[in-house]
Design a protein around this motif. Structure first.
Motif, mmCIF file in Angstrom:
data_model
loop_
_atom_site.group_PDB
_atom_site.id
_atom_site.type_symbol
_atom_site.label_atom_id
_atom_site.label_comp_id
_atom_site.label_asym_id
_atom_site.label_seq_id
_atom_site.Cartn_x
_atom_site.Cartn_y
_atom_site.Cartn_z
ATOM 1 N N VAL A 55 4.968 -4.022 -9.443
ATOM 2 C CA VAL A 55 3.715 -3.272 -9.419
ATOM 3 C C VAL A 55 2.564 -4.226 -9.694
ATOM 4 O O VAL A 55 1.581 -4.275 -8.960
ATOM 5 C CB VAL A 55 3.735 -2.118 -10.429
ATOM 6 C CG1 VAL A 55 2.406 -1.359 -10.400
ATOM 7 C CG2 VAL A 55 4.896 -1.181 -10.158
ATOM 8 N N ASN A 56 2.680 -4.998 -10.787
ATOM 9 C CA ASN A 56 1.690 -6.031 -11.122
ATOM 10 C C ASN A 56 2.423 -7.273 -11.598
ATOM 11 O O ASN A 56 3.592 -7.204 -12.035
ATOM 12 C CB ASN A 56 0.735 -5.541 -12.212
ATOM 13 C CG ASN A 56 -0.165 -4.415 -11.744
ATOM 14 O OD1 ASN A 56 -0.728 -4.481 -10.658
ATOM 15 N ND2 ASN A 56 -0.276 -3.360 -12.551
ATOM 16 N N PRO A 107 1.289 -0.290 -14.799
ATOM 17 C CA PRO A 107 1.054 0.550 -13.625
ATOM 18 C C PRO A 107 0.078 1.685 -13.915
ATOM 19 O O PRO A 107 -0.107 2.101 -15.065
ATOM 20 C CB PRO A 107 2.444 1.085 -13.290
ATOM 21 C CG PRO A 107 3.387 0.102 -13.884
ATOM 22 C CD PRO A 107 2.735 -0.377 -15.142
ATOM 23 N N GLU A 138 0.550 4.717 -12.810
ATOM 24 C CA GLU A 138 1.321 5.933 -12.923
ATOM 25 C C GLU A 138 2.207 5.871 -14.166
ATOM 26 O O GLU A 138 2.909 4.872 -14.386
ATOM 27 C CB GLU A 138 2.211 6.115 -11.686
ATOM 28 C CG GLU A 138 1.451 6.412 -10.410
ATOM 29 C CD GLU A 138 0.894 7.823 -10.415
ATOM 30 O OE1 GLU A 138 1.434 8.678 -11.139
ATOM 31 O OE2 GLU A 138 -0.094 8.050 -9.690
ATOM 32 N N ASN A 179 -9.860 10.289 1.235
ATOM 33 C CA ASN A 179 -9.906 9.068 0.433
ATOM 34 C C ASN A 179 -11.302 8.468 0.517
ATOM 35 O O ASN A 179 -12.131 8.876 1.332
ATOM 36 C CB ASN A 179 -8.873 8.059 0.932
ATOM 37 C CG ASN A 179 -7.458 8.543 0.745
ATOM 38 O OD1 ASN A 179 -7.147 9.202 -0.260
ATOM 39 N ND2 ASN A 179 -6.590 8.213 1.706
ATOM 40 N N GLN A 219 -7.092 -0.007 -10.318
ATOM 41 C CA GLN A 219 -5.733 -0.324 -9.907
ATOM 42 C C GLN A 219 -5.216 0.752 -8.952
ATOM 43 O O GLN A 219 -5.105 1.922 -9.321
ATOM 44 C CB GLN A 219 -4.806 -0.441 -11.118
ATOM 45 C CG GLN A 219 -3.389 -0.810 -10.739
ATOM 46 C CD GLN A 219 -2.454 -0.853 -11.940
ATOM 47 O OE1 GLN A 219 -1.284 -1.142 -11.803
ATOM 48 N NE2 GLN A 219 -2.943 -0.565 -13.148
ATOM 49 N N ASP A 220 -4.937 0.357 -7.727
ATOM 50 C CA ASP A 220 -4.402 1.240 -6.683
ATOM 51 C C ASP A 220 -5.353 2.351 -6.286
ATOM 52 O O ASP A 220 -4.947 3.308 -5.635
ATOM 53 C CB ASP A 220 -3.054 1.840 -7.105
ATOM 54 C CG ASP A 220 -1.997 0.784 -7.336
ATOM 55 O OD1 ASP A 220 -2.102 -0.297 -6.735
ATOM 56 O OD2 ASP A 220 -1.067 1.044 -8.127
ATOM 57 N N ARG A 221 -6.631 2.280 -6.733
ATOM 58 C CA ARG A 221 -7.625 3.308 -6.436
ATOM 59 C C ARG A 221 -7.088 4.692 -6.834
ATOM 60 O O ARG A 221 -7.243 5.676 -6.111
ATOM 61 C CB ARG A 221 -8.005 3.294 -4.950
ATOM 62 C CG ARG A 221 -8.539 1.965 -4.442
ATOM 63 C CD ARG A 221 -9.842 1.599 -5.137
ATOM 64 N NE ARG A 221 -10.483 0.442 -4.529
ATOM 65 C CZ ARG A 221 -10.280 -0.812 -4.924
ATOM 66 N NH1 ARG A 221 -9.443 -1.053 -5.913
ATOM 67 N NH2 ARG A 221 -10.922 -1.798 -4.339
ATOM 68 N N GLU A 222 -6.452 4.733 -7.984
ATOM 69 C CA GLU A 222 -5.851 5.958 -8.483
ATOM 70 C C GLU A 222 -6.934 6.917 -8.967
ATOM 71 O O GLU A 222 -7.760 6.576 -9.831
ATOM 72 C CB GLU A 222 -4.888 5.634 -9.630
ATOM 73 C CG GLU A 222 -4.212 6.820 -10.260
ATOM 74 C CD GLU A 222 -3.060 7.331 -9.430
ATOM 75 O OE1 GLU A 222 -2.614 8.459 -9.678
ATOM 76 O OE2 GLU A 222 -2.607 6.598 -8.524
#
Length: 812
Positions: free
Chosen positions: A511-512, A527, A529, A594, A627-630
């Motif tokens: 993930v990272n 992460p 999530e 998005n 991070q990940d455009r969460e």
């Protein structure tokens, strides 16, 4: 009687056919007493006189003819032989008179008469022919046959033709036939009128000189199999049923004339020492005989060293046709194909790499057409010394030094490999130097170091090495908030490119991650999530995982709050609760999509100032983790329309600046514009921040326009108002002529907009040479050009340098 004449003619005329040879002929006529005998009531001498007369009428006047008579003068006298007319060409009447005057009375010395005629013809010096007409047996010479053989042997082409006239005695017939046959002549008989007819017919077709054979022109040609003519000497043998026609005759093509028939032709190509043969038939108007030779391979040679080290590249010189695709090879003797090759087009000499195995080989020049080997030269391939020196053990992934000796050919390399397997785990080119740094495999075990020739991946030397484990540990908290950066202590080899990662258990990848070269401990982002994860130490080589540690990622409190409504384009405060990780942001977005319309970073403060979309509608405000455009939190907002109005005159002169009253949000960089109705841009504009009313300059082209209030965001048109731009009238007054280099006073009537000016320019050119601003007064004083000619005085609007008036001027 006429047929008897034809018979005698048939014996004489073939002789006349050879007019160019001028043969000599004597007619020997029987004048013995027996010639008074009769055939069908007519004396034989009378018949003979008429026959001779006919002969003389038809005999060619330029041929030599003579007359010999026997038995015509005395009785019982064997010597009664007389050449009454010597051979010649102007004596036909003399012969006729002599024959008509013959009075038969004596014996028959026909053999001696033939001898006398032969001597008169000088038969031993030149060709001679005697025609004997006799009606009885030889009564004087006991052996006519012996005399005939003597004439044949002594003479040069002597021939005696004999006509037996009313002869029935077998001995007489035998004598006459022998006399003719021994000299190569013909013998014919006539006994009575009926038989005389048959005899004369036979004599009429008596043997004629062989006709000249019919000759057929024949062309012989020797070609190559590409249809090109052989241009070096070709020798020909041609033979027929009667033997050789020609032998070794040069020519290509060769032209001969051959009698009709079957032949064999053989062509011998001297340059290649080869021959081709063919049977053919000469017939008709002409014939072409073509023999085809195989095109010989061109000559070639190769020159190289007698020996060379395996794998080395040597120079090979060559001499050959250098056709497209020709090449030089090193090959195994007795085998087709090659080990290595280089095209001849690469130059001379060429560089050719030797095989990687020792032994006897040969250099070859190979013609591309047919892969034909044109030349060879032997070469011996000798061994080369190769050594390796390195440690007996090394840790997984470690870079170790390896000393080596070897040929260092281009592309050679050192490798670490699994024993008994081809290929390698890692490698380094020998061109990097010695010793070389070679990375060990990521798995422990027994391996071998290898020196490998680039050519055919040939292993030249090996050395065993054991790869051992290395201690690796990880230390970090058991839990961390999602998106948080945590500190991770680690122990490991820290190979170049090694990294720590947070990954989903059971899955490859990460993930990272953070490189171990960044330090110890390392900061590693969790992460976005929540869930169960694991920390990993990953060897860069083959992404080998050397150590793991579990970690739980927990959720965090996140929220956003804002007004329920906002005006389009307005900036509103948004309160937020969240981790404020680097580059987290607050966004206004279209629900279900998005991305965003506008955004503001959380680092700018709390509340964050967020500009609303220019289009009314329902939107949502979002807290977005970088991070990940969460999207971590949302709230709904309604964007309401703007209330914008414009007020201005319905028309204005072109180029004029008019006031425009407006009501609107006056967001940063909003502006008023004048535009054509179908144009998305503008002609002129003024920012709303400049005040109210806004001062807006009209276009310089008359027509229909609209005034717009434009939001800076997305260039959204918030309000419109139509306006007509009208033309203006401008007048100029001045002298029609003026002196070059002087000045000119010009009166004008025009709008006098800021920076309008009066200019003087040449006719046909829209620029000016001199000018003066209208603000300087009326009239204005303008300097004149130095060059005489035809000019114009012009009024220029400053906007777009638009000419609105022209007036002619002559400068003298």
């Amino acid at each position: 009687m006429q047929r008897l004449a034809a018979l005698i003619l048939s014996l004489i005329l073939p002789l006349a056919a050879h007019a160019q040879d001028r043969p000599n002929t004597i007619l020997v006529l029987d004048g013995s007493g027996s010639m008074w005998g009769q055939i069908d009531g007519i004396n034989k001498i009378v018949i003979a006189r008429e026959v001779v007369g006919t002969i003389l009428d038809d005999f060619p006047g330029d041929e030599n003819l003579g007359l010999t008579v026997y038995g015509h003068r005395t009785r019982g006298d064997c010597t009664d032989i007389e050449t009454m007319v010597a051979p010649g060409t102007g004596n036909r009447e003399a012969i006729r008179e002599a024959v008509n005057g013959i009075n038969p009375r004596g014996k028959t010395p026909m053999t001696d008469a033939v001898i006398a005629a032969a001597e008169a013809l000088r038969y031993t010096e030149e060709e001679a022919t005697v025609i004997l007409v006799s009606d009885g047996i030889e009564t004087c010479n006991p052996d006519p046959c012996a005399a005939a053989r003597a004439l044949e042997q002594a003479g040069i082409g002597f021939t005696a033709h004999v006509v037996g006239f009313d002869v029935t005695d077998p001995d007489a017939l035998a004598q006459m036939q022998c006399l003719a046959e021994e000299t190569g002549g013909s013998f014919t008989t006539a006994a009575n009128a009926e038989e005389l007819t048959d005899a004369l017919e036979t004599v009429a077709v008596a043997p004629q000189p062989e006709p000249e054979p019919l000759l057929v022109p024949v062309t012989f040609t020797a070609l190559l199999d590409d249809d090109s003519l052989i241009d070096t000497p070709v020798l020909w043998d041609v033979s027929g049923e009667d033997g050789a026609v020609t032998e070794g005759e040069a020519g290509n093509p060769l032209n001969l004339e051959l009698a009709e028939g079957s032949y064999t032709a053989t062509a011998y190509w001297t340059a290649q020492e080869v021959e081709q043969s063919a049977q053919f038939v000469a017939l008709g108007d002409g014939r072409e005989v073509t023999l085809v030779f195989e095109t010989p391979a061109p000559s070639a040679r190769v020159i190289g060293p007698a020996s060379a080290t395996l794998g080395d590249t040597v120079e090979v010189g060559w001499d050959g046709p250098n056709e497209d695709g020709d090449y030089i090879t090193v090959s195994v003797p007795g085998e087709s194909g090659y080990v290595n090759y280089t095209y001849t087009r690469e130059g001379n000499p060429v560089a050719l790499q030797m095989p990687p195995e020792t032994g006897d080989y040969e250099l070859r020049y190979i013609r591309d057409d047919g892969r034909e080997v044109l030349a060879t030269a032997s070469i011996e391939i000798t061994p080369v010394e190769v050594t390796l020196d390195g440690p007996e053990e090394a840790q997984i992934g470690a870079d170790i030094p390896v000393d080596w000796t070897g040929p260092d050919y281009d592309g050679d390399y050192l490798a670490v490999s699994v024993p008994g397997e081809s290929g390698y785990v890692n490698y380094t080119y020998t061109r990097e130097g010695t010793p070389l740094s070679l990375q060990m495999p990521p798995e422990p075990g027994d391996y071998e170091l290898r020196y490998i020739l680039s050519q055919d991946r040939t292993v030249m030397a090996t050395r065993p090495i054991t790869v051992t484990e290395v201690a690796v540990t990880l230390d970090a908290p058991a839990e961390a908030e999602r998106g948080a950066d945590i500190s991770v202590d680690w122990q490991g080899p820290d190979r170049d490119g090694d990294y720590l990662a947070v990954s989903v258990p059971g899955e490859s990848g990460y993930v990272n991650y953070t490189y171990t070269r960044e330090g110890n401990p390392l900061s590693l982002q969790m992460p976005a999530e929540p869930g169960d994860y694991e920390l990993r130490y990953i060897l860069n080589q083959d992404r080998q995982v050397l150590a793991t540690r579990p970690i739980t990622v927990t959720d965090i409190a996140l929220s956003v709050s804002a007004p329920a409504e906002a005006v389009a384009g307005d900036s509103i405060p948004v309160d937020w609760v969240g981790p404020d990780y680097q580059n987290d942001y607050i966004a206004v977005s279209v629900p279900g999509e998005n991305g965003y319309v506008n955004y503001a970073y959380t680092r700018t403060g709390n509340p964050a100032m967020l500009q609303m979309p220019a289009e009314p509608g329902t939107y949502e405000i979002r807290y977005v983790l970088n991070q990940d455009r969460e999207v971590a939190a949302t709230t709904t907002i309604t964007v309401t329309p703007l209330k914008v109005t414009l007020d201005a005159a319905a028309s204005a002169p072109m180029g004029a600046t008019i006031p425009v009253d407006w009501a609107g949000p006056d967001y940063q960089n909003d502006y008023l514009a004048v535009s054509r109705p179908d144009d998305g841009g503008y002609e002129n504009y003024v920012y709303t921040r400049e005040g109210n009313p806004g001062q807006l300059t009209m276009p310089v082209a008359p027509g229909e326009y609209e005034i717009r209030y434009v939001l800076n965001q997305d260039r959204q048109v918030a309000a419109r108002r139509a306006i007509t731009v009208e033309p203006i009238t401008v007048q100029l007054t001045h002298d029609a002529t003026a002196a070059a280099g002087g000045t000119l006073m010009v009166g004008w009537d025009g709008p006098d907009y800021p920076s309008d000016y009066i200019g003087i320019g040449r006719v046909g050119e829209d620029r000016y040479e001199t000018y003066r601003y209208t603000r300087t007064g009326n009239p204005v004083q303008i300097d004149l050009p130095e060059e005489p000619g035809e000019y114009e005085v012009r009024y220029f609007l400053n906007q777009d340098r638009t000419i609105v008036a022209r007036s002619p001027l002559t400068v003298e």
